[in-house]
Enzyme design. Structure first.
Site, PDB file in Angstrom:
ATOM      1  N   ASP A 110      -5.514   2.925   8.237  1.00  0.00           N
ATOM      2  CA  ASP A 110      -6.932   2.656   8.461  1.00  0.00           C
ATOM      3  C   ASP A 110      -7.226   1.187   8.732  1.00  0.00           C
ATOM      4  OD1 ASP A 110      -7.299   5.291   7.988  1.00  0.00           O
ATOM      5  OD2 ASP A 110      -8.445   5.074   6.135  1.00  0.00           O
ATOM      6  N   GLU A 136     -18.383  17.902   3.360  1.00  0.00           N
ATOM      7  CA  GLU A 136     -17.694  18.554   2.243  1.00  0.00           C
ATOM      8  C   GLU A 136     -18.470  18.397   0.941  1.00  0.00           C
ATOM      9  OE1 GLU A 136     -13.279  17.694   4.181  1.00  0.00           O
ATOM     10  OE2 GLU A 136     -14.103  16.360   2.660  1.00  0.00           O
ATOM     11  N   ALA A 151      -5.362  10.831   8.039  1.00  0.00           N
ATOM     12  CA  ALA A 151      -4.030  10.845   7.445  1.00  0.00           C
ATOM     13  C   ALA A 151      -2.912  11.052   8.478  1.00  0.00           C
ATOM     14  CB  ALA A 151      -3.969  11.911   6.347  1.00  0.00           C
ATOM     15  N   GLY A 190      -0.381   4.458   0.385  1.00  0.00           N
ATOM     16  CA  GLY A 190      -1.126   5.588   0.947  1.00  0.00           C
ATOM     17  C   GLY A 190      -0.247   6.339   1.947  1.00  0.00           C
ATOM     18  N   PHE A 191      -0.870   7.124   2.818  1.00  0.00           N
ATOM     19  CA  PHE A 191      -0.089   7.908   3.773  1.00  0.00           C
ATOM     20  C   PHE A 191       0.763   7.015   4.669  1.00  0.00           C
ATOM     21  CE2 PHE A 191      -3.531  11.006   2.888  1.00  0.00           C
ATOM     22  CZ  PHE A 191      -2.739  12.078   2.513  1.00  0.00           C
ATOM     23  N   GLY A 192       0.209   5.890   5.130  1.00  0.00           N
ATOM     24  CA  GLY A 192       0.947   5.003   6.021  1.00  0.00           C
ATOM     25  C   GLY A 192       2.128   4.341   5.325  1.00  0.00           C
ATOM     26  N   GLY A 250       0.814  -1.210   0.000  1.00  0.00           N
ATOM     27  CA  GLY A 250       0.000   0.000   0.000  1.00  0.00           C
ATOM     28  C   GLY A 250       0.844   1.255   0.000  1.00  0.00           C
TER      29      GLY A 250
END
Lengths: 433, 433
Positions: A302, A173, A318, A16-18, A14
């Site tokens: 997550d 949003e 995040a 993503g941010f992690g 992955g």
């Protein structure tokens, strides 16, 4: 690179941010890293709703993982999909190859969940990937086009009713932006229908919006949304979603555009880690984010269920994913150096931000509570600051400044005209001929 | 607007350069205009190859027709697809409604053509729409990813062979940009394969590239391409395209990425206009661009076959379409004022430009011939100048400046991961397991 195979192999699933933070945290370490993602890009998810609502182009919030990490010599990026993990053999099988690991970092995140109502997915798309954002953009923009083409007043009404399910930050949003589009961006451009008459309904089953925020800010967020023209329905359960619209409790609401921002479920890879999951499918990790029975396997972002000292859970945001990535990179460095001192992960709450519309937002940092223009400015600066890539920051700032002065949205293009993932009027049961 | 129905109704089919210019030319005229397009946006096609090669985002070169035309009160934009034209009844049937007209402007353009080899479309996508550009971007970026994942040297080779069929401006632009990506953008980012070893082959059946240009410039374009690393094969016919690659005459060339820039065919709507067509399916219009038997119907842009005084044809380029749109708007204004003085269309040649790579281009204006950096600067200024929308110009300039200094490409993201329109390795006959 002849000695490379002798170095411990870290496989990160992955980008993503992690995963990205874990990879960067291992720069220069005596390991070989392979970062694997199904997609070729890192996505700045906090701004994904702006791609969905035609405010930003996709490349403004996404950057190729290879490009971000190109200077990190101990790292290889692979585009592939993890199928299963063999904890005994320390091996991950992907769609196109198999990799053995010494350390494994699982950072495959979450997707949206329909709480057992999978049939709703067809009518109420969620928002996790760029493709999701394009599908939503397409539906929203085409709804106004269909309304313009429609002669039957009830049908036109249904095309101009927008329902957003879920009152968390994404739902807030989306609803706020839809109201701005209907009231400010489009009205001068249609001749037969009136976009200004569109209804945007935000439905939340719980008692208030933004449950993770202070109740005072929830109330302020609701007032700001209502001022933009959004109808907020808290304490209201969605009991059905189909081609005709939604049912709110017993009351049917005809609406051909329904967006899902209500629930997430952890990546299915978590089920293969021989470790108890929580109700949302997240993996209950040890204090240092490793698996209790497999200290060489870490779960972050997550997908991880991490309890804090006060019993609350680390939120799926995040900053938490980044902190976990950094922590795990440190743990792997220590273990490579044969240092096995226990080092539990501590989450540092950096506050919470949610934006609603122009000059409308809420923010809390420790005991500080902000709403309206001050919160909006904090939101803007924070998001530009954290956005990856210098070029992206400039383009996004330019888009925002432009949108602020003109109310125009820079990415109002419908593509994928032959895709069949958008239910057409003909498929809808309630449709007139 | 009560008297509106009594005004003559002008229906314009197509919102490209021709249709859009015709619509604008009728601003303030005593007519009601309906502009109908299948898509919601006007596309700046001269830069479409940059979206296909990940240099620009789609919104940078596309703007909603409604937004462009929102201030024109006598005009309605409709999103629909024309199915047939009834010249006797003066009526156009669309997928979702039917419109009667007093004047009809047909500006539906052209699409790519495979000269009877429709099966090639699957393996060699062409470039006319944003969706085409996304499909090409996806194939090009994924080819490098597949090469990285591939262990078999022959397979890896086939993933790194890129063939562009057609040596006109689009083929030259695509080939030059692909060579830049392989040599400058990607090399540092891959660990197993070497993007620098990619071959880019540009195939042209005719004796030289850019047949519409002066032969001196064709030769210069070829030299500039070769300096970038492109293999140029003029006088070479493609005799087969399939999942294994192409056949150039008798010689097979294994290549998993083939791009089609060889031929265009006029929109099929031309066949319904009861008027002779030329070989490419274009409508042979009268001197004033109307149909000989129907002076109230005009055909403009790439769909029109217009002979010049010297017997040559007006080329299918944006300036020609714009001039025709302007001319037809003037003819309709005159006819509404009951002025039926004949006014033949005169094409004013504004020169020709083709870009090849950074600081590499060719240009001709009257007797002036430019190549290299001077031609490139003219190309850049002209394209920025004509690009629609102030915001787009800024974003495109920023992207170009960024790309120039860093060699990075700003839109290197692959989306549509579940789309099945990209043949995968598994479907290719030559593929190893």
């Amino acid at each position: 690179m002849d000695d490379a195979p002798t170095l411990p192999h870290v496989v990160i699933l992955g980008g993503g941010f992690g995963g990205l933070t874990a990879a960067r945290g291992l720069a220069g370490a005596s390991v070989r890293i392979t970062l694997v993602d199904r997609r070729n890009h890192h996505l700045f998810q906090p701004l994904l709703y702006q791609v969905a609502t035609a405010g930003l182009s996709a490349p403004s919030i996404a950057a190729p993982l290879r490009q971000i990490l190109r200077r990190q010599d101990n790292l290889t990026v692979l585009l592939d999909e993890a199928l299963d993990v063999d904890l005994q053999e320390r091996r991950v099988r992907f769609a196109h190859e198999t990799l053995d690991y010494d350390f494994l970092v699982v950072a495959t995140g979450a997707t949206h969940a329909y709480f057992g109502h999978d049939a709703w997915a067809r009518w109420a798309p969620g928002l996790k990937t760029l493709d999701d954002a394009f599908a939503i953009r397409r539906r929203v923009l085409l709804a106004f086009e269909r309304a313009e083409r429609e002669n039957d007043p009830a049908e036109r009404r249904a095309w101009l009713n927008f329902v957003v399910v879920g009152g968390g930050p994404t739902g807030v949003e989306l609803a706020g932006t839809l109201a701005e589009i209907a009231r400010h961006t489009l009205p001068r451009e249609f001749r037969r229908s009136n976009p200004h008459s569109a209804r945007v309904v935000l439905v939340e089953a719980g008692p208030r919006l933004l449950a993770a925020f202070d109740p005072v800010l929830s109330a302020k967020a609701q007032r700001q949304l209502e001022r933009l023209g959004v109808e907020v329905r808290t304490g209201t359960a969605v009991t059905a979603i189909d081609g005709a619209g939604v049912c709110l409790g017993e009351a049917p609401l005809p609406a051909y555009t329904v967006l899902w921002a209500a629930g997430v479920a952890a990546s299915p890879l978590g089920r293969q880690l021989d470790t108890p999951l929580d109700r949302a499918g997240r993996v209950r990790v040890a204090a240092d984010l490793s698996l209790p029975a497999h200290p060489e396997v870490f779960v972050i972002g997550d997908l991880a269920c991490v309890e804090r000292a006060d019993g609350s859970l680390v939120p799926g945001v995040a900053p938490a994913a980044k902190q976990m990535g950094k922590h795990v990179a440190g743990r792997i460095r220590a273990r490579v150096d044969a240092d096995s001192t226990p080092a539990p992960f501590h989450y540092r709450d950096q506050g919470a931000l949610a934006t609603i519309g122009r000059m409308a937002a809420v923010a809390q940092f420790g005991r500080l509570r902000l709403s309206g223009p001050p919160a909006w400015w904090v939101w803007l600066v924070a998001h530009i600051y954290f956005l990856i890539g210098f070029r992206n920051r400039l383009v996004v700032l330019l888009d925002w400044a432009w949108a602020y002065w003109t109310y125009e949205r820079s990415a109002r293009i419908v593509t994928g005209a032959d895709a069949d993932d958008i239910p057409t009027a003909d498929e809808r049961p309630a449709d007139s001929p």
